[in-house]
Design a protein around this motif. Structure first.
Motif: not given
Length: 212
Positions: A78-82, A85-91
């Protein structure tokens, strides 16, 4: 507890043999406290001995590790996903941008390819026209035959006019066999015309230019 029960039986036995009928409460509490301390000490020794047993530790540590991992893994995920998440959106945004850029680049490539094809055709036409013009020559201000009203008589015999200029004014010896074709070009002004002539030989054109 076994020690307590053992002491209790001894106390009961001693009390039956002694003159007093029942031991006092202080004596009993002291006995129980002593037994508990002895039990704790023995249990501590057992625990220490167990922890020093390498075979036991080798078998128990993987089990403990597995249980701890099962407990903390969901929280870590959960911590890793949180955090990701911003980096995944940027990617994802950058990926979409790159796709649009690729489409735009491919479009420009197609346009450049079309322009290059047109340029090749223009260069080929220019080269062909340049080669064909090697045998062409333009005569300006050539008087043409007119009628009583001053209008130029048509059709204009441009071959005869060109041969007249070449042979009479330039002292050349040409005839119609030396001319591929000729025709008027541009506007007629003051009874004079311009004629463009294509000779059969490049040398004839050079000779005329030198004479002029």
């Amino acid at each position: 507890m076994q020690q307590v029960e053992k002491v209790a039986r001894l106390v009961n036995l001693d009390s039956s043999l002694s003159d007093s009928s029942v031991p006092n409460s202080d004596s009993t509490d002291n006995i129980i406290s002593s037994v508990e301390k002895e039990t704790v000490l023995k249990l501590s020794d057992v625990v220490c001995a167990t922890l020093k047993n390498q075979e036991f530790m080798d078998s128990i540590i993987p089990l403990i590790t597995e249980k701890v991992s099962e407990m903390v893994k969901p929280q870590i995920v959960q911590i890793v996903d949180e955090l990701m998440q911003p980096h995944l959106l940027s990617i994802k945004h950058n990926e979409d941008t790159l796709i649009l850029k690729d489409v735009e680049i491919n479009k420009y490539k197609e346009e450049m390819k079309m322009l290059k094809t047109k340029l090749d055709k223009v260069e080929a036409r220019i080269e062909q026209e340049q080669y064909s013009r090697r045998t062409s020559l333009r005569f300006h201000n050539v008087p043409a035959a007119t009628d009583v009203n001053g209008d130029i008589i048509k059709p204009i015999n441009t071959d005869a006019l060109v041969l007249s200029i070449c042979n009479e004014n330039l002292n050349l010896n040409l005839d119609t066999r030396d001319i591929d074709r000729s025709h008027p070009i541009g506007e007629i002004k003051d009874g004079k015309i311009a004629i463009i002539v294509r000779f059969l030989s490049y040398r004839q054109r050079v000779s005329l230019q030198q004479q002029a």
